[in-house]
Enzyme design. Structure first.
Site, PDB file in Angstrom:
ATOM      1  CG  HIS A  54      -0.169  -0.045   2.523  1.00 43.73           C
ATOM      2  ND1 HIS A  54       0.211  -1.236   3.099  1.00 43.73           N
ATOM      3  CD2 HIS A  54       0.297   0.933   3.329  1.00 43.73           C
ATOM      4  CE1 HIS A  54       0.858  -0.996   4.219  1.00 43.73           C
ATOM      5  NE2 HIS A  54       0.939   0.316   4.389  1.00 43.73           N
ATOM      6  CB  ALA A  55       1.414   4.085  -1.607  1.00 45.72           C
TER       7      ALA A  55
END
Length: 384
Positions: free
Chosen positions: A295-296
């Site tokens: 994820h970011a």
């Protein structure tokens, strides 16, 4: 108002005195003037409106005045009480550092959840674990998603990125110890028993065991063990791929990230950010044996909250000391800190059910995989 105003003796005393003076003014036809009425209306319009509605209802049965000057006076008393409550509440809060591999991704996922579960915790920082010693002086407790190897003078609670129900109680126990008390809440007794069981056997599903123990001990299951459903809301069949060839971890993450892009959930820059964080910070995204969740940050290109799933045809090495190799990759994109939390709780339970997770991984088609998750929800979540 989100404060126990009825338990504020200062507010009660001040309001009684004010009402006494107001009634005396009414009795002797003395006009009530408040020089800051317009300022109160301008700066606190919602509070003013609420007090106005209350005085309107009082006016129907009494001769108490409800003009704007009087309303602004009462609003000022209420604002003073709210400020006292906020100051006292803030003074009693436990300063908390939330740490993860980066201080960016995983901690953001946990921050809103912890705030909602523990009102007495004030999160003073979301930092990389490497900076814990530097900032420990500003906190009373550290909650970290990876072990803290530093020797600190404050307690450290290590949890998983998904924050299981048992770990919620673990945090509660730490809070109680900080405040010099031992809670006798049912969840604490349950977790104590589970700790003993864990020493001598393997727990297949901690959430279900907790519910069963609590029902046996207390005749009912507390709401804290129950979770709403959101996982299948975040997954669609077109964002699932099974049996995909992946040369390495970067190739695998890029391919699952592309599903987010094709599904209009994220921009290509979001995928680049997932890979960059993975390369910079190591295998922290491998959250359980065989399971990775890249994820970011939302500002890296998130468009809509959701998940994409990729099952490689061969396990992929991510470099995690304990949880390698990875057999399923779930790419997460979230546009806020709250909307995905219920899904993460559900996913945590699914991962703890090894036989269910195995069935999901061994699915031959995207349709079969999605149906496995739906069956899991029906059997283990809704009935739980």
């Amino acid at each position: 108002f989100d404060a126990p105003l009825d338990k504020d003796p200062i507010l009660r005393k001040n309001l009684l005195l004010h009402i006494h003076i107001t009634l005396a003014c009414v009795q002797h036809s003395v006009a009530i003037k408040n020089p800051v009425t317009e300022q109160v209306k301008r700066e606190y319009p919602l509070h003013f409106e609420i007090i106005q509605k209350i005085t309107d209802s009082i006016r129907k049965t009494t001769f108490y005045p409800n003009d704007e000057n009087e309303i602004s006076y009462i609003t000022m008393h209420i604002l003073g009480a709210l400020q006292r409550f906020e100051s006292e509440n803030q003074a009693n809060k436990i300063r908390t550092l939330l740490a993860c591999a980066s201080g960016l991704g995983t901690s953001k996922l946990l921050s809103a959840r912890i705030r909602s579960e523990f009102k007495e915790l004030e999160i003073v920082g979301e930092i990389p674990v490497s900076l814990v010693r530097q900032y420990a002086h500003s906190a009373d407790i550290v909650i970290s998603t990876i072990p803290v190897n530093e020797v600190l003078l404050i307690p450290v609670v290590t949890i998983s990125p998904l924050l299981t129900d048992a770990e919620l109680v673990k945090i509660r126990n730490a809070i109680d110890k900080l405040r010099g008390r031992r809670s006798d809440a049912p969840q604490n007794r349950v977790v104590e028993i589970m700790d003993i069981v864990r020493k001598y056997s393997k727990i297949e599903d901690e959430s279900l065991l907790a519910q069963a123990l609590e029902k046996q001990l207390y005749g009912k299951v507390q709401d804290s063990w129950r979770r709403n459903l959101m996982l299948t809301d975040m997954i669609t069949e077109d964002r699932i791929r099974v049996g995909v060839s992946a040369e390495d971890k970067e190739d695998a993450v890029r391919k699952v990230g592309q599903l987010l892009v094709e599904g209009q959930l994220a921009s290509p820059g979001y995928v680049d950010a997932m890979i960059r964080l993975m390369n910079e910070l190591g295998a922290y995204i491998v959250i359980a044996p065989g399971v990775a969740m890249p994820h970011a940050r939302s500002e890296d290109g998130a468009k809509k909250t959701g998940l994409a799933i990729l099952v490689p045809n061969k396990p992929v090495v991510f470099g995690h000391q304990k949880n390698d190799p990875v057999r399923i990759i779930l790419a997460l994109v979230a546009t806020d800190n709250k909307s995905h939390l219920q899904a993460m709780r559900e996913l945590s339970t699914l991962i703890s059910r090894e036989e269910i997770l195995e069935e999901v991984i061994l699915s031959k088609t995207p349709e079969e995989l999605l149906n496995r998750i739906k069956q899991f929800e029906e059997q283990y979540v809704k009935k739980g």
